[in-house]
Design an enzyme around this catalytic site. Structure first.
Site, PDB file in Angstrom:
ATOM      1  N   ARG A  47     -20.902  35.670   7.208  1.00  0.00           N
ATOM      2  CA  ARG A  47     -20.944  34.384   6.515  1.00  0.00           C
ATOM      3  C   ARG A  47     -20.075  34.387   5.269  1.00  0.00           C
ATOM      4  O   ARG A  47     -19.542  33.360   4.869  1.00  0.00           O
ATOM      5  CB  ARG A  47     -22.387  34.033   6.138  1.00  0.00           C
ATOM      6  CG  ARG A  47     -23.243  33.600   7.308  1.00  0.00           C
ATOM      7  CD  ARG A  47     -24.623  33.177   6.859  1.00  0.00           C
ATOM      8  NE  ARG A  47     -25.350  34.274   6.216  1.00  0.00           N
ATOM      9  CZ  ARG A  47     -26.558  34.166   5.691  1.00  0.00           C
ATOM     10  NH1 ARG A  47     -27.181  33.002   5.694  1.00  0.00           N
ATOM     11  NH2 ARG A  47     -27.162  35.208   5.155  1.00  0.00           N
ATOM     12  N   ARG A  48     -19.954  35.558   4.632  1.00  0.00           N
ATOM     13  CA  ARG A  48     -19.191  35.648   3.378  1.00  0.00           C
ATOM     14  C   ARG A  48     -18.004  36.591   3.567  1.00  0.00           C
ATOM     15  O   ARG A  48     -18.122  37.802   3.356  1.00  0.00           O
ATOM     16  CB  ARG A  48     -20.099  36.136   2.255  1.00  0.00           C
ATOM     17  CG  ARG A  48     -21.197  35.128   1.881  1.00  0.00           C
ATOM     18  CD  ARG A  48     -22.121  35.683   0.816  1.00  0.00           C
ATOM     19  NE  ARG A  48     -22.940  36.775   1.355  1.00  0.00           N
ATOM     20  CZ  ARG A  48     -23.745  37.542   0.619  1.00  0.00           C
ATOM     21  NH1 ARG A  48     -23.809  37.360  -0.685  1.00  0.00           N
ATOM     22  NH2 ARG A  48     -24.461  38.494   1.173  1.00  0.00           N
ATOM     23  N   GLU A 130     -34.211  47.669  21.323  1.00  0.00           N
ATOM     24  CA  GLU A 130     -35.093  48.690  20.757  1.00  0.00           C
ATOM     25  C   GLU A 130     -35.365  48.456  19.278  1.00  0.00           C
ATOM     26  O   GLU A 130     -36.483  48.662  18.780  1.00  0.00           O
ATOM     27  CB  GLU A 130     -34.463  50.073  20.950  1.00  0.00           C
ATOM     28  CG  GLU A 130     -35.320  51.233  20.491  1.00  0.00           C
ATOM     29  CD  GLU A 130     -36.578  51.405  21.332  1.00  0.00           C
ATOM     30  OE1 GLU A 130     -37.676  51.167  20.806  1.00  0.00           O
ATOM     31  OE2 GLU A 130     -36.439  51.772  22.516  1.00  0.00           O
ATOM     32  N   VAL A 133     -38.473  46.078  17.335  1.00  0.00           N
ATOM     33  CA  VAL A 133     -39.923  46.277  17.257  1.00  0.00           C
ATOM     34  C   VAL A 133     -40.352  47.250  16.166  1.00  0.00           C
ATOM     35  O   VAL A 133     -41.228  46.944  15.375  1.00  0.00           O
ATOM     36  CB  VAL A 133     -40.486  46.729  18.621  1.00  0.00           C
ATOM     37  CG1 VAL A 133     -41.966  47.055  18.514  1.00  0.00           C
ATOM     38  CG2 VAL A 133     -40.265  45.654  19.665  1.00  0.00           C
ATOM     39  N   GLY A 135     -38.051  49.673  14.221  1.00  0.00           N
ATOM     40  CA  GLY A 135     -36.980  50.411  13.571  1.00  0.00           C
ATOM     41  C   GLY A 135     -36.484  51.571  14.403  1.00  0.00           C
ATOM     42  O   GLY A 135     -36.094  51.414  15.559  1.00  0.00           O
ATOM     43  N   ILE A 137     -38.121  54.045  15.597  1.00  0.00           N
ATOM     44  CA  ILE A 137     -39.076  54.648  16.533  1.00  0.00           C
ATOM     45  C   ILE A 137     -38.725  54.254  17.967  1.00  0.00           C
ATOM     46  O   ILE A 137     -38.690  53.065  18.294  1.00  0.00           O
ATOM     47  CB  ILE A 137     -40.511  54.192  16.223  1.00  0.00           C
ATOM     48  CG1 ILE A 137     -40.882  54.508  14.779  1.00  0.00           C
ATOM     49  CG2 ILE A 137     -41.497  54.840  17.177  1.00  0.00           C
ATOM     50  CD1 ILE A 137     -42.206  53.927  14.340  1.00  0.00           C
ATOM     51  N   GLU A 191     -39.629  41.792   0.386  1.00  0.00           N
ATOM     52  CA  GLU A 191     -38.639  40.781   0.059  1.00  0.00           C
ATOM     53  C   GLU A 191     -39.114  39.958  -1.136  1.00  0.00           C
ATOM     54  O   GLU A 191     -40.289  39.972  -1.499  1.00  0.00           O
ATOM     55  CB  GLU A 191     -38.430  39.855   1.261  1.00  0.00           C
ATOM     56  CG  GLU A 191     -37.985  40.559   2.531  1.00  0.00           C
ATOM     57  CD  GLU A 191     -36.533  40.983   2.483  1.00  0.00           C
ATOM     58  OE1 GLU A 191     -35.803  40.512   1.580  1.00  0.00           O
ATOM     59  OE2 GLU A 191     -36.123  41.793   3.329  1.00  0.00           O
ATOM     60  N   LYS A 206     -43.522  41.094  16.821  1.00  0.00           N
ATOM     61  CA  LYS A 206     -43.436  42.406  17.471  1.00  0.00           C
ATOM     62  C   LYS A 206     -44.558  42.589  18.488  1.00  0.00           C
ATOM     63  O   LYS A 206     -44.348  43.174  19.552  1.00  0.00           O
ATOM     64  CB  LYS A 206     -43.474  43.503  16.406  1.00  0.00           C
ATOM     65  CG  LYS A 206     -42.266  43.464  15.478  1.00  0.00           C
ATOM     66  CD  LYS A 206     -42.417  44.396  14.286  1.00  0.00           C
ATOM     67  CE  LYS A 206     -41.198  44.336  13.381  1.00  0.00           C
ATOM     68  NZ  LYS A 206     -41.349  45.183  12.171  1.00  0.00           N
TER      69      LYS A 206
END
Length: 432
Positions: A47-48, A130, A133, A135, A137, A191, A206
């Protein structure tokens, strides 16, 4: 080894995308050896465009993601922009123009995975996800490939690192929710707007994906019961400790005892300290799987972050590229069972209920009568009077297993008793 490289385009170059690009560059020789052909980063949609992206040639940067996926010479699209649109349109366009897709987009897959699978099948392409769900793992591939010959009955896990960090801090340090959230934000685990995490939306997406894979049936985000963990208090943790438990935000997907339906839910729950999930600390994720033949399995590791998530993306990229070379296709959607998804009210579980009641004779009998009228059996009761002169007592009831609807009805009836001054806490008990 084939000398013509497989061309890869990247949609998104944020925390995860930049790590994917870095690993593709720094591990290029290893990836080529594992795949059987070199891989080439052929374009990056952002986008940038003016932002400095170390290690990525400026000529690869574009703001026209649609043109990139329509090029026709791209073998694999890696989608890490998130959200439903424009990701959905870009992915289906990629399939139409002969590219397979590796995605980390849990929201899109949970909401509209069936149409993505159909588009991939129609155009003979792969859809791997993968990283959507847990990261780093490895979980999706074991469920849909390694355990493909087994019958999975239950998947229960911690699939959001932010919430696990907050609850772990509340448990170990005695911090309140707000204090623990502030620490998570300062460390970069939460966040600026943590709603998706703490209200369970992330975990619910998830759970929908995991349930669909585990039970070979379509489960959408709207099918998942969801409760956040913002109401969990230090008093809840104190009660949990008295029971030999701790509290986790769990995603639970399970097949009914008669095998005729499935459920998927996300909510905070007390689990015994003896359960493997109870020891999952900080921002780590873990998923506990119960299957007929394999028995109990647990998958554990970092569930988020640039490098861990990129690891999962690269694993999918290697698999998809191998399929391209061999003119093969990986597993598609498996929804042959078409099992109905039951409501939360039909789930059989246990409750831990903390009540503020009048401290006088007969109160316990009134409370017990309400439980009996709703067909809910009481396991343990603990009552303690207060020394503050309020004339109230704390009454904690732990139930046996019963349908959630019966338990909810019991709580509503308790609220109407004159002797019940308030329902201080309601929490499910799992993992026993």
């Amino acid at each position: 080894m084939r000398t013509r490289p497989l061309k890869v385009a990247l949609l998104g170059c944020g925390v995860v995308g930049s790590e994917v690009a870095r690993i593709m560059t720094t591990h290029a020789d290893d990836l080529a050896a594992r795949i059987g052909a070199p891989v080439e980063l052929a374009g990056v949609a952002v986008r940038r465009p003016d932002k400095v992206r170390e290690g990525i040639p400026a000529e690869l940067i574009t703001t026209d993601a649609t043109a990139l996926v329509k090029r026709g010479d791209i073998d694999v699209i890696v989608e890490v922009i998130g959200g439903v649109e424009p990701a959905r349109t870009l992915i289906t366009t990629a399939f139409e123009h002969g590219a397979s897709v590796v995605s980390a987009n849990k929201a899109l897959l949970a909401q509209d995975g069936a149409s993505l699978y159909a588009a991939a099948e129609q155009h003979g392409q792969d859809l791997y996800y993968e990283a959507a769900v847990a990261g780093a793992i490895p979980l999706v591939r074991p469920l849909r490939e390694s355990l493909a010959g087994d019958k999975i009955n239950r998947v229960m896990g911690i699939v959001n690192g932010t919430t696990n960090f907050i609850l772990d801090k509340m448990d170990t340090s005695g911090a309140g929710y707000s204090e623990a959230l502030d620490e998570a934000t300062a460390l970069g685990y939460a966040e600026a707007d943590p709603t998706a995490d703490v209200e369970g939306f992330d975990a619910a997406a998830k759970a929908a994906i995991l349930a669909g894979i585990a039970f070979h049936t379509r489960v959408r985000l709207d099918d998942v019961y969801r409760e956040g963990m913002t109401e969990v208090t230090a008093a809840d943790f104190a009660s949990a400790r008295e029971m030999g438990c701790t509290i986790k935000l769990l995603a639970i997907c399970e097949r009914a005892a008669d095998g005729g339906s499935v459920t998927a839910r996300v909510h905070p729950a007390m689990i015994p300290l003896s359960h493997p999930l109870a020891s999952v600390r900080e921002a780590y994720n873990a998923v506990f799987v119960e299957a007929d033949a394999a028995g109990q399995l647990m998958f554990y590791g970092p569930g988020a972050g640039g490098a861990p998530t990129a690891s999962a993306v690269l694993g999918d990229l290697v698999a998809v590229c191998r399929n391209k070379l061999n003119e093969a296709k990986g597993p598609g959607e498996s929804a042959y069972t078409q099992l109905p998804v039951s409501s939360m009210g039909e789930v059989v579980t246990r409750y831990h209920i903390s009540l503020d009641v009048a401290d006088k004779p007969g109160v316990l009998a009134q409370v017990a009568t309400v439980f009996a009228e709703h067909g809910v059996s009481i396991d343990t009761v603990r009552q303690q009077g207060r020394q503050d002169g309020s004339g109230e007592a704390s009454l904690v009831v732990v139930t046996h297993r019963a349908p959630d609807a019966a338990l909810s009805g019991t709580v509503e009836a308790l609220r109407k008793l004159d002797t019940v001054r308030g329902v201080a806490s309601i929490m499910r008990v799992e993992g026993e």
